[in-house]
Design a protein around this motif. Structure first.
Motif, PDB file in Angstrom:
ATOM      1  N   GLU A 167       0.657  -1.210   0.143  1.00  0.00           N
ATOM      2  CA  GLU A 167      -0.096   0.290   0.263  1.00  0.00           C
ATOM      3  C   GLU A 167       0.795   1.253  -0.060  1.00  0.00           C
ATOM      4  O   GLU A 167       0.586   2.328  -0.757  1.00  0.00           O
ATOM      5  N   GLN A 168       2.018   1.279   1.024  1.00  0.00           N
ATOM      6  CA  GLN A 168       2.740   2.284   0.921  1.00  0.00           C
ATOM      7  C   GLN A 168       3.455   2.726  -0.388  1.00  0.00           C
ATOM      8  O   GLN A 168       3.738   4.001  -0.636  1.00  0.00           O
ATOM      9  N   THR A 169       3.878   1.723  -1.276  1.00  0.00           N
ATOM     10  CA  THR A 169       4.486   1.870  -2.595  1.00  0.00           C
ATOM     11  C   THR A 169       3.394   1.801  -3.698  1.00  0.00           C
ATOM     12  O   THR A 169       3.824   2.257  -4.780  1.00  0.00           O
ATOM     13  N   ASP A 170       2.065   1.716  -3.407  1.00  0.00           N
ATOM     14  CA  ASP A 170       1.041   2.047  -4.365  1.00  0.00           C
ATOM     15  C   ASP A 170       1.086   0.678  -5.474  1.00  0.00           C
ATOM     16  O   ASP A 170       0.925   1.183  -6.511  1.00  0.00           O
ATOM     17  N   GLY A 171       1.696  -0.049  -4.937  1.00  0.00           N
ATOM     18  CA  GLY A 171       1.726  -1.629  -5.808  1.00  0.00           C
ATOM     19  C   GLY A 171       2.970  -1.348  -6.531  1.00  0.00           C
ATOM     20  O   GLY A 171       3.113  -2.089  -7.487  1.00  0.00           O
ATOM     21  N   LYS A 172       4.064  -0.267  -6.732  1.00  0.00           N
ATOM     22  CA  LYS A 172       5.071  -0.072  -7.710  1.00  0.00           C
ATOM     23  C   LYS A 172       6.125  -0.868  -6.947  1.00  0.00           C
ATOM     24  O   LYS A 172       7.269  -0.580  -7.745  1.00  0.00           O
ATOM     25  N   ILE A 173       6.211  -1.446  -5.975  1.00  0.00           N
ATOM     26  CA  ILE A 173       7.531  -2.029  -5.607  1.00  0.00           C
ATOM     27  C   ILE A 173       8.005  -3.294  -6.649  1.00  0.00           C
ATOM     28  O   ILE A 173       7.087  -3.990  -6.999  1.00  0.00           O
ATOM     29  N   THR A 174       9.131  -3.164  -6.835  1.00  0.00           N
ATOM     30  CA  THR A 174       9.820  -4.075  -7.773  1.00  0.00           C
ATOM     31  C   THR A 174      10.791  -4.913  -7.150  1.00  0.00           C
ATOM     32  O   THR A 174      11.031  -6.143  -7.510  1.00  0.00           O
ATOM     33  N   HIS A 175      11.274  -4.752  -5.770  1.00  0.00           N
ATOM     34  CA  HIS A 175      12.322  -5.272  -5.545  1.00  0.00           C
ATOM     35  C   HIS A 175      12.214  -5.165  -3.689  1.00  0.00           C
ATOM     36  O   HIS A 175      11.981  -4.111  -3.500  1.00  0.00           O
ATOM     37  N   PHE A 176      12.318  -6.446  -3.034  1.00  0.00           N
ATOM     38  CA  PHE A 176      12.400  -6.439  -1.608  1.00  0.00           C
ATOM     39  C   PHE A 176      13.645  -7.123  -1.191  1.00  0.00           C
ATOM     40  O   PHE A 176      14.087  -8.192  -1.595  1.00  0.00           O
ATOM     41  N   ILE A 177      14.422  -6.223  -0.086  1.00  0.00           N
ATOM     42  CA  ILE A 177      15.787  -6.795   0.256  1.00  0.00           C
ATOM     43  C   ILE A 177      15.771  -6.655   1.876  1.00  0.00           C
ATOM     44  O   ILE A 177      15.245  -5.759   2.407  1.00  0.00           O
ATOM     45  N   VAL A 178      16.129  -7.905   2.543  1.00  0.00           N
ATOM     46  CA  VAL A 178      15.912  -8.124   3.814  1.00  0.00           C
ATOM     47  C   VAL A 178      17.040  -8.957   4.542  1.00  0.00           C
ATOM     48  O   VAL A 178      17.423  -9.889   3.766  1.00  0.00           O
ATOM     49  N   GLY A 179      17.743  -8.637   5.572  1.00  0.00           N
ATOM     50  CA  GLY A 179      18.427  -9.809   6.310  1.00  0.00           C
ATOM     51  C   GLY A 179      17.732 -10.868   6.710  1.00  0.00           C
ATOM     52  O   GLY A 179      16.406 -10.801   7.110  1.00  0.00           O
ATOM     53  N   VAL A 180      18.353 -12.014   6.589  1.00  0.00           N
ATOM     54  CA  VAL A 180      17.412 -13.445   6.924  1.00  0.00           C
ATOM     55  C   VAL A 180      18.015 -14.050   8.205  1.00  0.00           C
ATOM     56  O   VAL A 180      19.167 -14.337   8.088  1.00  0.00           O
ATOM     57  N   GLY A 181      17.140 -14.442   9.185  1.00  0.00           N
ATOM     58  CA  GLY A 181      17.618 -14.934  10.280  1.00  0.00           C
ATOM     59  C   GLY A 181      16.572 -16.123  10.680  1.00  0.00           C
ATOM     60  O   GLY A 181      16.804 -17.338  10.128  1.00  0.00           O
ATOM     61  N   THR A 182      15.513 -15.825  11.304  1.00  0.00           N
ATOM     62  CA  THR A 182      14.358 -16.962  11.721  1.00  0.00           C
ATOM     63  C   THR A 182      13.713 -17.398  10.028  1.00  0.00           C
ATOM     64  O   THR A 182      13.103 -18.287  10.228  1.00  0.00           O
ATOM     65  N   GLY A 183      13.805 -16.333   9.174  1.00  0.00           N
ATOM     66  CA  GLY A 183      13.122 -16.362   7.954  1.00  0.00           C
ATOM     67  C   GLY A 183      11.513 -15.854   7.783  1.00  0.00           C
ATOM     68  O   GLY A 183      11.076 -15.729   6.884  1.00  0.00           O
ATOM     69  N   GLY A 184      10.980 -15.524   9.184  1.00  0.00           N
ATOM     70  CA  GLY A 184       9.590 -14.902   8.984  1.00  0.00           C
ATOM     71  C   GLY A 184       9.453 -13.810   8.510  1.00  0.00           C
ATOM     72  O   GLY A 184       8.342 -13.754   7.603  1.00  0.00           O
ATOM     73  N   THR A 185       9.927 -12.995   8.556  1.00  0.00           N
ATOM     74  CA  THR A 185       9.844 -11.448   7.929  1.00  0.00           C
ATOM     75  C   THR A 185      10.018 -11.714   6.208  1.00  0.00           C
ATOM     76  O   THR A 185       9.117 -11.248   5.719  1.00  0.00           O
ATOM     77  N   ILE A 186      11.097 -12.167   6.011  1.00  0.00           N
ATOM     78  CA  ILE A 186      11.359 -12.459   4.357  1.00  0.00           C
ATOM     79  C   ILE A 186      10.171 -13.214   3.858  1.00  0.00           C
ATOM     80  O   ILE A 186       9.706 -12.926   2.741  1.00  0.00           O
ATOM     81  N   SER A 187      10.003 -14.358   4.518  1.00  0.00           N
ATOM     82  CA  SER A 187       8.969 -15.388   3.915  1.00  0.00           C
ATOM     83  C   SER A 187       7.419 -14.836   3.701  1.00  0.00           C
ATOM     84  O   SER A 187       6.709 -14.977   2.890  1.00  0.00           O
ATOM     85  N   GLY A 188       7.151 -14.154   4.842  1.00  0.00           N
ATOM     86  CA  GLY A 188       5.694 -13.514   5.163  1.00  0.00           C
ATOM     87  C   GLY A 188       5.537 -12.365   4.088  1.00  0.00           C
ATOM     88  O   GLY A 188       4.536 -12.389   3.463  1.00  0.00           O
ATOM     89  N   ILE A 189       6.506 -11.464   3.868  1.00  0.00           N
ATOM     90  CA  ILE A 189       6.298 -10.381   2.947  1.00  0.00           C
ATOM     91  C   ILE A 189       6.182 -10.874   1.695  1.00  0.00           C
ATOM     92  O   ILE A 189       5.778 -10.581   0.777  1.00  0.00           O
ATOM     93  N   ALA A 190       7.420 -11.848   1.188  1.00  0.00           N
ATOM     94  CA  ALA A 190       7.653 -12.307  -0.037  1.00  0.00           C
ATOM     95  C   ALA A 190       6.120 -13.090  -0.637  1.00  0.00           C
ATOM     96  O   ALA A 190       5.860 -12.815  -1.580  1.00  0.00           O
ATOM     97  N   LYS A 191       5.646 -13.859   0.392  1.00  0.00           N
ATOM     98  CA  LYS A 191       4.419 -14.401  -0.076  1.00  0.00           C
ATOM     99  C   LYS A 191       3.484 -13.554  -0.161  1.00  0.00           C
ATOM    100  O   LYS A 191       2.626 -13.640  -1.491  1.00  0.00           O
ATOM    101  N   TYR A 192       2.960 -12.494   0.212  1.00  0.00           N
ATOM    102  CA  TYR A 192       2.021 -11.620   0.031  1.00  0.00           C
ATOM    103  C   TYR A 192       2.369 -10.685  -1.211  1.00  0.00           C
ATOM    104  O   TYR A 192       1.677 -10.495  -2.103  1.00  0.00           O
ATOM    105  N   LEU A 193       3.595 -10.187  -1.239  1.00  0.00           N
ATOM    106  CA  LEU A 193       3.853  -9.518  -2.462  1.00  0.00           C
ATOM    107  C   LEU A 193       3.980 -10.187  -3.718  1.00  0.00           C
ATOM    108  O   LEU A 193       3.659  -9.620  -4.926  1.00  0.00           O
ATOM    109  N   LYS A 194       4.456 -11.518  -3.765  1.00  0.00           N
ATOM    110  CA  LYS A 194       4.240 -12.219  -5.001  1.00  0.00           C
ATOM    111  C   LYS A 194       2.899 -12.725  -5.440  1.00  0.00           C
ATOM    112  O   LYS A 194       2.800 -12.825  -6.614  1.00  0.00           O
ATOM    113  N   GLU A 195       2.141 -12.824  -4.238  1.00  0.00           N
ATOM    114  CA  GLU A 195       0.767 -13.194  -4.691  1.00  0.00           C
ATOM    115  C   GLU A 195       0.241 -11.569  -5.563  1.00  0.00           C
ATOM    116  O   GLU A 195      -0.661 -11.728  -6.352  1.00  0.00           O
TER     117      GLU A 195
END
Length: 453
Positions: A167-195
């Protein structure tokens, strides 16, 4: 009136901030999702509350219970806030590499903190994974959170952080970058964005000493990749169930030094005071700059606050001890400036070898200049003494002059480091620096090695 009924209602809706100077070399719009605006100052507040609420709903966590979790500090803080509001006790198991600030903050919000060694196998009974599980089994009415494998971790970011970024990028986001530890942040965000848009690229930032990058590229869990590292909050020596590798397009690895240096750059160049994993994320983004086009919208997530690293990343002495400070070392005087206050340890020609050995032990040094009434007469090195001992077991009772080598070369304070380096060889282990007024200091090969950036 507008107010939150409790602190938990302030979690989420963190700002997206344009980065300018620190990403100047990137030809794209770079936006930072600054998660330090959460009440516990990290992204982990979201999933901590979600994990607790889901455990309450299905009966795993009962009224008056004790929450037990292994944490690098941030999840513990999120759990602590929820525990205070909801009336639970909390035990946080933390590894000894985490900053003192993190431990102090957890204690300040009522958590009991158990500290475990970092440099042990995950299956070792002393590891923070093992200790967490054991405490959960031994504690009456205890609940082990297990953020690594708890699906609520990923779900929280799927339900909250992903939609916010979209919503904050008005759907214009093309890349998402984040450090990975437990994996919850990257996986949850990735699942939503790729949908929303399957073409969005998801990049994970890993650290040296962690298994993620190689496993993603080869499917091989290589134990040779596992070793101790300094960067906090990212990388793992296990494969958490929350890391969904199928949603991640690639990984890039960042060194401990670069993560630390770029954490400080973010504060100095953007005025955003964030933690160690944010510096790693920015350096990772810069390593990936060839992936971006001018019209791209790149979002990088800043996990936590710099306040948790004041005694480490933002401490010049800590940074300098690890060779992370970008000090320019060009002359002999630069090599010795951090230990000029230490006196030059010497031994006299007529003293016994045992005296030199005793001084090496006391001051934890390997080379000692030898003097007589006329000045520097020779030198002794621990390897030479070792060889002398093999040849003669009574060498400790002999005078230094019988075993000493040549005197160390003497250079001026302004001598270039390159010239100093040429003087140190297999046959000559140190160089003396003339400080004036008949005072000298010593430069060893370790000083040269520590100066390498």
């Amino acid at each position: 009136m507008q107010y939150a009924k409790n602190i938990l209602e302030t979690i989420g809706n963190t700002p997206l901030v344009k980065l300018n100077k620190v990403t100047a070399e990137v030809d794209a719009l770079v936006l930072a999702k600054v998660e330090t605006f959460n009440p516990g100052n990290s992204a982990k507040d979201r999933m901590a509350l979600k994990m607790i609420e889901d455990a309450e709903a299905d009966g795993r966590l009962k009224p008056g219970g004790t929450i037990i979790e292994g944490t690098s500090g941030n999840t513990g803080m999120g759990l602590a806030l929820a525990a205070i509001v909801k009336g639970y006790k909390l035990i946080c198991v933390i590894s000894d590499k985490q900053s003192k600030e993190k431990m102090d903050i957890l204690r300040a919000v009522g958590a009991k903190v158990v500290v475990c060694p970092t440099d042990v196998e995950p299956t070792d009974p002393r590891s923070y994974y093992s200790v967490s599980k054991r405490l959960a089994e031994e504690t009456p009415n205890g609940w082990y959170v297990n953020q690594y494998d708890n699906p609520s971790n990923t779900q929280a970011n799927y339900e909250q952080t992903g939609p916010e970024i979209w919503e904050q990028t008005d759907g214009k986001i093309t890349h998402f970058i984040v450090g990975v530890g437990t994996g919850g942040t990257i996986s949850g965000i990735a699942k939503y964005l790729k949908e929303k848009n399957p073409n969005i690229k998801i990049w994970g930032v890993d650290t040296y000493g962690s298994v993620f990058k190689k496993y993603h590229e080869t499917g091989i869990f290589d134990e040779n990749e596992i070793y101790s590292y300094i960067t906090e909050g990212i990388g793992e020596d296990i494969l958490p169930k929350n890391v969904d590798f199928s949603l991640i397009d690639g990984f890039t690895k960042v060194t401990d030094k670069d993560a630390a240096v770029y954490t400080r750059k973010i504060a100095l160049e953007e005025g955003i005071f964030v933690g160690n994993s944010s510096g790693a994320a920015i350096k990772g983004l810069l390593q990936l700059k060839d992936q971006f086009k001018p019209d791209d919208v790149v979002v990088v997530l800043f996990h936590d606050s710099g306040s948790r690293y004041v005694g480490k990343i933002f401490n010049d002495d800590w940074m300098r001890e690890r060779g992370f400070l970008e000090d320019e070392i060009t002359k002999a005087e630069d090599l010795i400036k951090d230990h000029l206050d230490k006196p030059l340890v010497v031994v006299r020609t007529e003293e016994l070898v045992s005296h030199a050995i005793e001084r090496m032990r006391k001051y934890k040094i390997s080379q000692i200049p030898v003097i007589d009434v006329n000045g520097f007469a020779g030198s002794v090195d621990e390897s030479d003494l070792f060889q002398a001992f093999i040849a003669d077991k009574d060498v400790a009772d002999r005078p230094i002059r019988e075993v000493m080598g040549k005197p160390y070369p003497v250079v001026k304070l302004g001598t270039p480091v390159e010239e100093v380096s040429k003087l140190i060889s297999k046959d000559n282990q140190a160089v003396l620096v003339d400080l004036g007024n008949n005072k000298y200091h010593i430069i060893t090969k370790h000083d040269i090695i520590n100066s390498i950036k």
